[in-house]
Design an enzyme around this catalytic site. Structure first.
Site, short mmCIF file in Angstrom:
data_model
loop_
_atom_site.label_atom_id
_atom_site.label_comp_id
_atom_site.label_asym_id
_atom_site.label_seq_id
_atom_site.Cartn_x
_atom_site.Cartn_y
_atom_site.Cartn_z
N GLY A 162 -8.72 -15.35 -0.21
CA GLY A 162 -9.29 -14.08 0.24
C GLY A 162 -10.80 -14.19 0.39
O GLY A 162 -11.37 -13.74 1.40
N TYR B 8 -13.98 -7.09 -4.65
CA TYR B 8 -14.99 -6.84 -3.61
C TYR B 8 -16.38 -6.65 -4.23
O TYR B 8 -17.38 -7.18 -3.74
CB TYR B 8 -14.62 -5.62 -2.77
N GLY C 219 -5.58 -15.28 -5.92
CA GLY C 219 -6.31 -15.86 -7.04
C GLY C 219 -6.73 -17.29 -6.80
O GLY C 219 -7.33 -17.92 -7.66
N GLY D 21 -8.70 -18.23 -4.18
CA GLY D 21 -9.93 -18.28 -3.40
C GLY D 21 -9.75 -18.08 -1.91
O GLY D 21 -10.73 -18.10 -1.17
N VAL E 188 -3.44 -11.85 1.68
CA VAL E 188 -3.03 -13.18 1.22
C VAL E 188 -1.71 -13.00 0.51
O VAL E 188 -1.55 -12.06 -0.30
CB VAL E 188 -4.09 -13.79 0.26
N GLU F 197 0.81 -1.21 0.00
CA GLU F 197 0.00 0.00 0.00
C GLU F 197 0.85 1.27 0.00
O GLU F 197 0.36 2.36 0.28
CB GLU F 197 -0.96 -0.01 1.19
#
Length: 162
Positions: free
Chosen positions: A99, A133, A95, A97, A89, A28
């Protein structure tokens, strides 16, 4: 992928979670702002009055992801909810699954406990994350702006007579 599963965080997971928090901060673009230590996170999760909770994603016995959360409260609904502080993750496991599985575990916590909502914040430039999301039915709260007091502004405000 060998036996992926999501479970509640355990004390022995704490060092990995601290590492994930630092990796997330770097992702981030804020690595210099992350000062979390193992001792701090251990106390927050497992101290006498924990106010932070967590789940981990595990593959083959190795912790590869986390969801750290705390309770909030809706005065309009009259019940608690979950605020997801961090979802992470490892890049090599994205990718797969995991999360989504972590979010599903938190949604189950909400449903089982009668909580009104699961919410979180996401940086507006993380477009692939936002798309993910939205794909699971999450709705952005665009009409709200997050405010924060920290550092000297927090100290200054604490000194104001009210």
């Amino acid at each position: 992928m060998a036996d992926p599963r999501v479970r509640r965080v355990r004390e022995q997971d704490v060092p990995a979670l601290v590492g994930f928090a630092h990796e997330l901060a770097a992702h981030e673009r804020s690595a210099d702002q992350c000062h979390l230590t193992v001792e701090q996170l251990r106390a927050a999760l497992f101290g006498p009055s924990p106010a932070l909770f967590g789940h981990v994603a595990e593959v083959g016995g190795e912790v590869v992801g986390m969801a750290l959360w705390f309770l909030n409260f809706s005065t309009w609904r009259g019940v608690h909810g979950i605020y997801l502080e961090d979802l992470y993750v490892r890049p090599d496991r994205r990718g797969s699954g995991l999360g989504k599985a972590l979010l599903a575990a938190l949604a189950r916590e909400c449903v089982e406990r009668g909580y009104a909502r699961l919410e979180w914040a996401v940086l507006d430039w993380l477009e692939p994350t936002i798309a993910f999301y939205k794909s699971i039915g999450a709705v952005p709260q665009d009409e709200w702006t997050v405010f924060r007091l920290t550092d000297q502004a927090l100290v200054d405000m604490s000194r104001v007579d009210g």
